[in-house]
Design a protein around this motif. Sequence first.
Motif, short mmCIF file in Angstrom:
data_model
loop_
_atom_site.label_atom_id
_atom_site.label_comp_id
_atom_site.label_asym_id
_atom_site.label_seq_id
_atom_site.Cartn_x
_atom_site.Cartn_y
_atom_site.Cartn_z
N GLY A 7 -1.32 31.02 57.82
CA GLY A 7 -2.20 30.38 58.80
C GLY A 7 -1.41 29.54 59.79
O GLY A 7 -1.69 29.55 61.00
N LEU A 8 -0.38 28.81 59.30
CA LEU A 8 0.46 28.02 60.20
C LEU A 8 1.24 28.93 61.15
O LEU A 8 1.33 28.64 62.35
CB LEU A 8 1.43 27.15 59.39
N LYS A 9 1.76 30.03 60.62
CA LYS A 9 2.50 30.98 61.46
C LYS A 9 1.61 31.50 62.59
O LYS A 9 2.02 31.56 63.76
CB LYS A 9 3.00 32.15 60.62
N ASN A 10 0.39 31.85 62.24
CA ASN A 10 -0.54 32.38 63.24
C ASN A 10 -0.89 31.33 64.30
O ASN A 10 -1.04 31.64 65.49
CB ASN A 10 -1.83 32.89 62.58
N SER A 106 2.97 19.26 57.77
CA SER A 106 2.79 20.71 57.71
C SER A 106 3.16 21.26 56.34
O SER A 106 2.53 22.20 55.85
CB SER A 106 3.64 21.39 58.80
N PHE A 107 4.15 20.66 55.70
CA PHE A 107 4.51 21.09 54.34
C PHE A 107 3.34 20.84 53.40
O PHE A 107 2.98 21.71 52.58
CB PHE A 107 5.75 20.35 53.86
N PHE A 108 2.73 19.65 53.48
CA PHE A 108 1.59 19.35 52.62
C PHE A 108 0.44 20.33 52.88
O PHE A 108 -0.32 20.68 51.96
CB PHE A 108 1.12 17.91 52.85
N ASP A 109 0.29 20.77 54.12
CA ASP A 109 -0.76 21.73 54.45
C ASP A 109 -0.49 23.10 53.85
O ASP A 109 -1.44 23.83 53.52
CB ASP A 109 -0.89 21.86 55.98
N CYS A 110 0.79 23.46 53.70
CA CYS A 110 1.15 24.84 53.33
C CYS A 110 1.48 25.06 51.86
O CYS A 110 1.26 26.15 51.34
CB CYS A 110 2.36 25.29 54.17
N PHE A 111 2.01 24.05 51.19
CA PHE A 111 2.46 24.26 49.81
C PHE A 111 1.26 24.36 48.87
O PHE A 111 0.33 23.57 48.93
CB PHE A 111 3.37 23.12 49.38
N LYS A 178 -2.62 12.64 56.38
CA LYS A 178 -4.03 12.66 55.98
C LYS A 178 -4.21 13.45 54.68
O LYS A 178 -5.31 13.84 54.33
CB LYS A 178 -4.89 13.28 57.09
N LYS A 179 -3.10 13.67 53.98
CA LYS A 179 -3.14 14.28 52.65
C LYS A 179 -2.21 13.49 51.74
O LYS A 179 -1.20 12.94 52.20
CB LYS A 179 -2.70 15.75 52.70
N SER A 180 -2.56 13.41 50.47
CA SER A 180 -1.76 12.68 49.49
C SER A 180 -1.28 13.62 48.40
O SER A 180 -1.92 14.64 48.12
CB SER A 180 -2.58 11.54 48.86
N PRO A 181 -0.15 13.30 47.77
CA PRO A 181 0.34 14.14 46.67
C PRO A 181 -0.57 14.06 45.45
O PRO A 181 -1.36 13.12 45.31
CB PRO A 181 1.72 13.55 46.37
N ASP A 182 -0.44 15.04 44.56
CA ASP A 182 -1.24 15.05 43.33
C ASP A 182 -0.93 13.84 42.46
O ASP A 182 -1.81 13.26 41.84
CB ASP A 182 -0.97 16.34 42.55
N ILE A 183 0.35 13.49 42.40
CA ILE A 183 0.79 12.31 41.67
C ILE A 183 1.54 11.43 42.66
O ILE A 183 2.50 11.86 43.29
CB ILE A 183 1.71 12.68 40.49
#
Length: 527
Positions: A7-10, A106-111, A178-183
């Motif tokens: 999705g990011l590539k597109n 972007s990493f948080f969005d993709c991983f 606007k995203k947080s890690p699981d831990i």
Amino acid sequence: MNTKLEGLKNNLRGKTVALLGAGVSNRPLIPLFASWVARVVVRDKNENLDKEALSGGYDVKFILGERYLSGLCEDYIFRSPGMRFDLPEIKNAVAGGSVLTSEMESFFDCFEGKIIGVTGSDGKTTTTTLIYKLLTHAGHSCFLGGNIGAPLLNRVEQMTKEDICVVELSSFQLHTMKKSPDIAVITNLSPNHLDIHKSYEEYIEAKANILLYQRKGGIAVLNAGNEDSFALKDRAMGEVRSFSAKTDALLSLSGGFIYYGDEKYLDTSSILLPGLHNIENYMAAIGAVHDLITKEDAKFIAKTFGGVEHRLELVRTLGGVKYYNSSIDSSPKRTAAALSTFNQKVILLAGGKDKGISYDEIGKDIKEHVKDWTSENEVKEYLTKILNKEAFDHSGLIYGMGHAVYSISDPRAQIFKGYVERLAKAKGMDDEFNFYSRVEKLATELIQSKRKIYKGVSANIDFYSGFMYRMLELPDQLFTPMFATARMVGWSAHRMEELMNCDKIIRPAYQSIAAERSYVPMKQREL
């Protein structure tokens, strides 16, 4: 297939993408985005970038020099971590329709796997490394990156849903997330990077983003002994795991062991890293991965991990002298924590960039922890805790107090104290002046008694300087440069005296008894 990455590539394909700064985070993105058929524009103040090496053979546009942000209008803007998001050029571009993001966002969005994030003012790199080593020793497939120096977005294609990413996150990276890690782990919070952040409150809010967007199944690991970080527990969405070597917590210290609840978990004598602060780093790491490792994993890492570069790193021993590199200790509390690990005298070589941190902290700390400033018993009780390394920065030092090397006092301090008292009366701050005087009196008595110093202890001229600066309403950012500038000549003179007099400083109270000699230029002297 990683559908998020596709999705990011597109989204970037055929679009203009501005990379603001060609530093560690953005550098690998230049050829990566170009390979995704994005039109990459590198904007950097450095006019001497190696364009050919950075472009990787792709057609990349470079806008360099002082006006590198001029005309910023690309479809996507990837901000470098140390660059504020609210620069006028960036705000104008976003208002015109540009999408502002960063490598980490972007990493948080993709991983698609589990992310363990670590932030804090001190100890985050050591804690991040500990978590990574504990997990890998337990057999997990892990990636390490973030502020620790390794970008992650360019490695997402190598990762699977089963992998765990351990990420060190700076306040600059977290500022717009606007995203947080699981831990999420916050080692501690204290004033830092105030040369970039507009205030300490903004700095804390940036750090808070590490847990604000967690889901209910998330875990937040917080330092119960650090008021500012533990205050964030009420904003956590999931489970909170507390740790502290100094107060009650889920992970606590007792009898030389780290406890997880009632479970005796790790013998601290097995930890190679020196200092109480490193015991707390282990607590934070264990709190994060307790469900993913065993006690044997923790025991093995404790006995084999000697630390990361630039953090109490033993460089070499020469002539019986040990040389440590601890250049990462770039804040007062961090430096004090590092120094407190040594039992012998230390020669400290310190310098670097002023980050706008006030060194007038010990007085504020005492006032925060003593309910009644007028009670000598309460003040004395807290000063005793400071000397016992149980409070403030755990260095065992009451800053501004030292040997009465002149006689029974520092005459400069006595003269200066008179001016401070007069200004305090004019400002209506008599109570605060009396508080400082009370601390001076009690600290003198306690240090003489506890340290067995019989030749006298007194306040030096620095003891009241921070209070004076505040009464004059000077910005905190000026405290350190004023302090350093005023003392450069004295420090240089002291060092020269040490070199010439077998490590002794000859104070003005001493008089030379050597015969007078005429000055002989260096070139005319006999060797």
